[in-house]
Motif scaffolding. Structure first.
Motif, short mmCIF file in Angstrom:
data_model
loop_
_atom_site.label_atom_id
_atom_site.label_comp_id
_atom_site.label_asym_id
_atom_site.label_seq_id
_atom_site.Cartn_x
_atom_site.Cartn_y
_atom_site.Cartn_z
N VAL A 15 9.86 42.20 48.55
CA VAL A 15 11.03 42.57 48.81
C VAL A 15 12.38 41.76 47.55
CG1 VAL A 15 13.37 40.90 50.35
CG2 VAL A 15 10.48 41.61 51.08
N ASP A 16 11.61 40.95 46.82
CA ASP A 16 12.39 40.00 45.30
C ASP A 16 12.01 41.50 44.55
OD1 ASP A 16 13.23 37.89 46.36
OD2 ASP A 16 11.34 36.78 45.63
N LEU A 17 11.60 41.89 44.24
CA LEU A 17 10.81 43.27 43.46
C LEU A 17 12.01 44.13 43.51
CD1 LEU A 17 9.78 44.94 41.08
CD2 LEU A 17 7.68 45.67 42.73
N MET B 273 -2.04 42.51 33.42
CA MET B 273 -1.19 42.22 34.36
C MET B 273 -1.30 43.94 34.58
SD MET B 273 2.72 41.54 34.08
CE MET B 273 2.97 42.06 32.71
N SER B 274 -1.97 44.85 34.29
CA SER B 274 -1.70 46.58 34.25
C SER B 274 -0.82 47.37 34.68
CB SER B 274 -2.84 46.64 36.05
OG SER B 274 -4.27 45.53 35.66
N VAL B 275 0.27 46.70 34.16
CA VAL B 275 1.63 47.37 33.87
C VAL B 275 2.12 47.54 32.40
CG1 VAL B 275 2.92 45.38 34.66
CG2 VAL B 275 3.73 47.71 34.96
N GLU C 71 5.57 40.22 39.88
CA GLU C 71 6.63 39.41 38.86
C GLU C 71 6.79 39.88 37.88
OE1 GLU C 71 3.16 36.14 39.53
OE2 GLU C 71 4.54 35.49 41.44
N GLY C 72 5.88 41.13 37.28
CA GLY C 72 6.45 41.36 35.86
C GLY C 72 7.32 41.91 36.31
N ILE C 73 7.09 43.19 36.44
CA ILE C 73 7.80 44.48 36.89
C ILE C 73 9.43 43.37 37.55
CG2 ILE C 73 8.70 45.84 38.25
CD1 ILE C 73 5.94 46.84 38.48
#
Length: 256
Positions: A83-85, A1-3, A31-33
């Protein structure tokens, strides 16, 4: 996921860890954040969130190699996810600090603008950059940047695609502090711990009133503030704060 996600005391750290791609935001990262922020907003131990990057960039924005991939029927596409993030970051109920370690471009700058304030390393640079690739901003570049800095400077950055230094962005009002590169993480952690010692209830209410004030006449914004104060007078935290003042001790806030 690189975060990566790490809770350092009361500060939840989100670190973009894709330095070889200048921390360009992929679908998995976005998505992960978003999921982690939703989790943290229900965790009272997380009093502050800090967002930073690794390598020479905070983030160069969306990963253009994958951003245009079509979504399956009935599913959200990449723009919807971004936009969700950004909506989730803006609406997070407690302080969110951008710890800008390097280049913040396009969607990276838009991510910075969702945070409550910005602490930047001396080497950091800020730019919109969408125009360089014929891309139109969708996370606040054209809509929010002119609310954060002077309109003429915002247009300059939007139209030219150029970037400016952290010190310049401090002069324009986007950046609160500029620190030495090696001091960035420690400074933001210390600042986060300072905020965490305050009433989370007060900070949440302050954030809400401040965020909504720009879209209201002054009289309506003041009315909102008074209504929040009336409600706050029923809280434990204000009584604890007043007791601590009288007793000359440090208050112990509980957030209700």
């Amino acid at each position: 996921m690189s975060v990566t996600f790490e809770l350092k005391g009361p500060v939840g750290w989100i670190t973009l860890a894709r330095p070889e791609a200048m921390n360009a935001l992929s679908r998995d990262m976005v998505e992960g954040i978003t999921a982690k922020l939703v989790e943290w907003q229900d965790n009272p131990q997380v009093r502050v969130v800090a967002v930073t990057g690794t390598g020479r960039a905070f983030s160069a924005g969306a990963d253009l190699k994958t951003a245009g991939a079509p979504a399956q029927p009935g599913e959200k596409d990449f723009l919807d996810k971004i936009v969700d993030l950004f909506d989730t970051m803006r609406a997070f109920p407690r302080p969110v600090i951008a710890a800008v370690n390097g280049l913040a471009l396009a969607g990276g700058l838009e991510a910075v603008m969702t945070c409550d304030f910005v602490i930047a390393a001396e080497s950091a640079r800020f730019g919109d950059a969408h125009s360089n690739f014929g891309v139109f901003p969708g996370g606040g570049g054209a809509a929010v940047l002119p609310r954060k800095i002077p309109v003429n400077i915002a247009k300059y950055l939007l139209f030219t695609g150029d970037s400016v230094s952290a010190q310049e962005m401090k002069q324009y009002g986007l950046v609160a502090e500029v620190v030495a590169d090696a001091e960035l993480i420690d400074r933001v952690q210390a600042l986060g711990e300072k905020l965490a010692a305050k009433s989370p209830l007060v900070l949440t209410k302050m954030k809400r009133v401040a965020d909504e004030s720009a879209d209201k006449p002054v009289a309506d914004a003041l009315r909102h503030e008074v209504l929040e104060l009336r409600n706050h007078q029923r809280s434990y935290d204000i009584q604890e704060g007043l007791r601590a003042f009288v007793e000359k001790r440090k208050p112990e806030f509980k957030g209700y």
